[in-house]
Design a protein around this motif. Sequence first.
Motif, PDB file in Angstrom:
ATOM      1  N   LEU A 185       0.826  -1.206   0.000  1.00 46.26           N
ATOM      2  CA  LEU A 185       0.000   0.000   0.000  1.00 46.26           C
ATOM      3  C   LEU A 185       0.858   1.253   0.000  1.00 46.26           C
ATOM      4  N   LEU A 186       1.897   1.297   0.832  1.00 45.99           N
ATOM      5  CA  LEU A 186       2.774   2.461   0.863  1.00 45.99           C
ATOM      6  C   LEU A 186       3.452   2.664  -0.485  1.00 45.99           C
ATOM      7  N   ALA A 187       3.943   1.585  -1.086  1.00 48.98           N
ATOM      8  CA  ALA A 187       4.632   1.697  -2.375  1.00 48.98           C
ATOM      9  C   ALA A 187       3.706   2.275  -3.445  1.00 48.98           C
ATOM     10  N   VAL A 188       2.463   1.822  -3.480  1.00 44.03           N
ATOM     11  CA  VAL A 188       1.517   2.329  -4.481  1.00 44.03           C
ATOM     12  C   VAL A 188       1.184   3.792  -4.196  1.00 44.03           C
ATOM     13  N   MET A 189       1.053   4.161  -2.927  1.00 46.64           N
ATOM     14  CA  MET A 189       0.809   5.561  -2.579  1.00 46.64           C
ATOM     15  C   MET A 189       1.943   6.445  -3.066  1.00 46.64           C
ATOM     16  N   ILE A 199      -5.545   3.954  -6.181  1.00 45.15           N
ATOM     17  CA  ILE A 199      -4.579   3.140  -5.450  1.00 45.15           C
ATOM     18  C   ILE A 199      -5.096   1.717  -5.320  1.00 45.15           C
ATOM     19  N   ARG A 200      -6.383   1.580  -5.023  1.00 45.09           N
ATOM     20  CA  ARG A 200      -6.981   0.241  -4.913  1.00 45.09           C
ATOM     21  C   ARG A 200      -6.875  -0.501  -6.247  1.00 45.09           C
ATOM     22  N   GLU A 201      -7.084   0.195  -7.328  1.00 47.35           N
ATOM     23  CA  GLU A 201      -7.025  -0.437  -8.650  1.00 47.35           C
ATOM     24  C   GLU A 201      -5.621  -0.972  -8.936  1.00 47.35           C
ATOM     25  N   VAL A 202      -4.608  -0.196  -8.598  1.00 40.86           N
ATOM     26  CA  VAL A 202      -3.237  -0.645  -8.820  1.00 40.86           C
ATOM     27  C   VAL A 202      -2.926  -1.856  -7.942  1.00 40.86           C
ATOM     28  N   MET A 203      -3.452  -1.856  -6.728  1.00 39.49           N
ATOM     29  CA  MET A 203      -3.152  -2.946  -5.795  1.00 39.49           C
ATOM     30  C   MET A 203      -3.868  -4.243  -6.154  1.00 39.49           C
TER      31      MET A 203
END
Length: 399
Positions: free
Chosen positions: A102-106, A314-318
């Motif tokens: 999550l941090l990386a995607v943020m 962010i949710r979509e990337v994760m």
Amino acid sequence: MLIMNKLKPAFIGGLMSLTLAACGGSGSDESKSVPEVLTHADYRSMMTEFISEEVPGVVLLVESPEDRFLESYGNADTNIYRPLVTDDVMPVGVAGQKLIGLLAVMLAEDGLLDLDARVESFLEPSLQVHRGYSIEDIFEINPDIRLMTVRQLLNHTSGLKGIEEYDRLTRFSRALLAWDVSNTEYENHSFLAYDFYTPSGCDPGECWQFTDGGYGLVGLILTQVLGEHPAAEVRSRILEPLGMNASYYAGVEKDYGEIISGYFNSKREDRIIDFKPIYEDLALTSTPLHTSVEDLALLLKAIVTDSGSIDPDIREVMIGEGNMVTVGNNKHYAMGIFKEVINGTTLYYSNGFEPGYTSVNIYIPESDTSISAFFNGNSDIDNTSEHDELINKILLSVL
């Protein structure tokens, strides 16, 4: 074509081995059986029966819009017989990897990190990582590492070769016990050798193999990108905004709380070891989170649901449909989270199995149900069948 190997985090495969027959899916109405609906008394009975010398304590959360069960049973410390309570905190091992994902995607959304950039673009070859070894030394030992991307490391598709879980547990526990905690904290670089000094299992992007080493590299990369340990960004971007008040970054934020004892039954050495003193100082990106069952449930639900807690991009990337890696029949993985369809119902989960500590973290969007459990004991042989039985009964009841 992406190849899936047989390695898995222990307590994943067995836990999710529910069959259609178990829920009466054989095709004949006469043969179908309705799963038993468990009551709070049933949960208490199951927890009571689970306690043993090997697993002294259990905390269980089962929560839906219609019902909520949160109770503990057993001991947090067998030396002083301190009872386990529901807000006790423990290490959750790889169940905390979604925190790093999550941090990386943020950071990627803010333009601070390119998820598809190669490792070699972040880490200077001269960077010292472990006992005189530099990044260049590691590149020479395993040249494929320089070509791996951040996304591949986070999704376990980097090609780093994993270790069968119980062999890993034995090797990791011995490495931890051999470390001189008086000289240094356990940082990511201290255990880079653990996964990297063996040839890759495949070329980067060509297979899925669960391994801790990739997240160790991500930790180094995040530190380089941020100019400091990622713990501060984890707190300001995730823990505080989500209200995860019982949680803190393992080994780095020790002043924020205290973990319970975790008892590892080393049957090969015929002794039970409390890993609490080690995990208090363990600061690995592969096992970054000390938390409570409620906070662990909150984190997974926040990532999965469209509740406003996490930005939709962010949710979509994760965990978006096109961003997850297929790792089995109806099973996918990305950024620290598994997604699996069982009996027509989608489950998201990420469980942890570390020396002395076992955690379960499941979310079912269809019924808005969270299941989280802590067990403060395990052993160096396959003893997850008992855990599986308890959680399977709960799953069969709520699916």
